[in-house]
Design an enzyme around this catalytic site. Sequence first.
Site, PDB file in Angstrom:
ATOM      1  N   TYR A 324       1.645  -0.111  -8.411  1.00 49.75           N
ATOM      2  CA  TYR A 324       1.048  -0.309  -9.742  1.00 49.75           C
ATOM      3  C   TYR A 324       1.775  -1.457 -10.431  1.00 49.75           C
ATOM      4  O   TYR A 324       2.998  -1.447 -10.545  1.00 49.75           O
ATOM      5  CB  TYR A 324       1.187   0.993 -10.535  1.00 49.75           C
ATOM      6  N   CYS A 325       1.018  -2.451 -10.886  1.00 49.87           N
ATOM      7  CA  CYS A 325       1.554  -3.583 -11.647  1.00 49.87           C
ATOM      8  C   CYS A 325       2.663  -4.266 -10.842  1.00 49.87           C
ATOM      9  O   CYS A 325       2.458  -4.621  -9.682  1.00 49.87           O
ATOM     10  CB  CYS A 325       2.022  -3.104 -13.024  1.00 49.87           C
ATOM     11  N   VAL A 326       3.853  -4.438 -11.422  1.00 45.49           N
ATOM     12  CA  VAL A 326       4.926  -5.126 -10.704  1.00 45.49           C
ATOM     13  C   VAL A 326       5.382  -4.329  -9.493  1.00 45.49           C
ATOM     14  O   VAL A 326       5.889  -4.899  -8.511  1.00 45.49           O
ATOM     15  CB  VAL A 326       6.103  -5.429 -11.654  1.00 45.49           C
TER      16      VAL A 326
END
Length: 592
Positions: A324-326
Amino acid sequence: MGQTAESLAALSANLTQAMTRANTAISTAFVEQSKEAAHWQPDPLGMQVALNDVWSHLASQPETLREAHANLWQRYADIWQKHAAYMLTGAAPDEGPIRDKRFKDPEWRSNPAFSMLRESYLATAEFITDLVNRTDGVDEATKRKATFYIKQAVDAASPSNFLMTNPAALRAMFQTGGESLLKGVENLAEDLKRGKGNLAISQTDINAYRVGENVATTPGKVVFRNRVFELLQYNPTTEKVHEVPLLIFPPWINKFYILDLQPKNSMIKWLTDKGHTVFLVSWVNPAADMAEVGFEDYLREGIYEAVEAVTKAAGVDRMNTVGYCVGGTLLAAGLAHMAKKNDKRIQSATFFASQADFKLAGELLVFSDEQGIKFLEDKMDQAGGVLDAQTMADTFNSLRSNDLVWNYVVDNYYIGKQPPPFDLLYWNADQTRMPKALHLFYLRAFYRDNALTEGKLKLLGETLSLKDVTIPIFMQSSKEDHIAPAASVYRSALSFGGPVEYIIAGSGHIAGVINHPAANKYQYWTNANLKGALEDWQAFAVEHPGSWWPHWDQWLSKISGPDVDARRPGDGELQPLGDAPGEYVKVRSSAS
């Protein structure tokens, strides 16, 4: 008349008291900030330089200026004419539904003076931002920075943000005899105190929740711990589970429990109910002693050690993963490195709002040129080698300033409201710190250099290429994502060497991901043909109502093997070290 006089006297006294308290609070905050006066910089991000470049180029486009001014004055004339008729006849013009939440109070339409102020502001705001967008001869990075700065300034100048031009704030002041402002000043003083001189705006009641008590409550155990993460294994809720477990890497910029807020919206609980054995990485909230821990350390001690721990805890040699995301950026780099090493323990990867290609990474690119990176590096040095949580919160809030800043300035400080409990905003306020080495590498290698997709990223002795990653990939993006724009995620999807399923969900970076099917909200779009530009994909995409989770679960279940007896934490080689949600997630940053 006597009562009116008494009311006016009370109002005057309360206003005087509020002004005195406000001056005291602001003066105290100024003293706190003056302790760091040596670090002050007038324009650390180079915003004024960017604006000067835009204005100088615009000066050489007289036709653009003339046309823009002519359009503005025509709009002013239309506004004045419409409101003159409004005041004469008393008949408000039909403007359709309210789309701008700043002007949701009925008096912005029912009162001709406020209506005219609103429309004049919107016309002027559009004029200014359009001028920047229409300027020729300015490089992309400079225009992006100037556009961001202008938007911040234009949003701040909205009449809704000032006491004397906000009908709701004025009404509260008169109705309460100034008590609303007294309460607002108390809220202001408390937020300044909590931010140690900086304004740390309260978005929710931070005392309403306790991690592990009423958020992050899905039962499970900590089965592994090292200096960068704890590994959680959740209890099964079905007698049988899929053979292949699921390992989730959330972002370290925030805490993991956005995936496990409460049972009604918990993705973790939903996944266990669907028969998945769920493992989740809970990143440490680092202190200054981890300043030199870098991206390679998170790859080695995060990705590789988590994968090894899952094989031992679940007794398997393969797993599905989520980033998720970074956390997804790290996972993508990890997959490319594992491909070089012929490590096949990860058999699939799902990405939530994650970027591997950063060419179209949106407004956060404003903070990732050399000036922005140097500014953040100085901030981290001042904080002892970590990026403090408030800096990160302020950055993300600035991307949606109308919703996450000015909305609360009005409600908290002018109207004197206490923000209500809201689990998502509690999570949003529970920010984490980041090690200096890790964050600088992330900004330079990915945002600035886009090194992974350009084949220039070298980690743990290997030069990485996403084309080496041939396992099945599922990529979720969100239509209104301002952190990982759909176009950026789409480019990332095209970077892999194997089969990729790409979807777009409704809403943004958080609500687009955390959308429990029971909520019956939003929609998502699918198109199996992943070719051409995003616009080409969208032209033939099929819209589906509701959450995308069931669609993903169908994809995931097909590659998760046959059913086996449910695994409980401790059944494998790793014994529980404590109860979920663990200890790392409970460490709060001083600014949150």
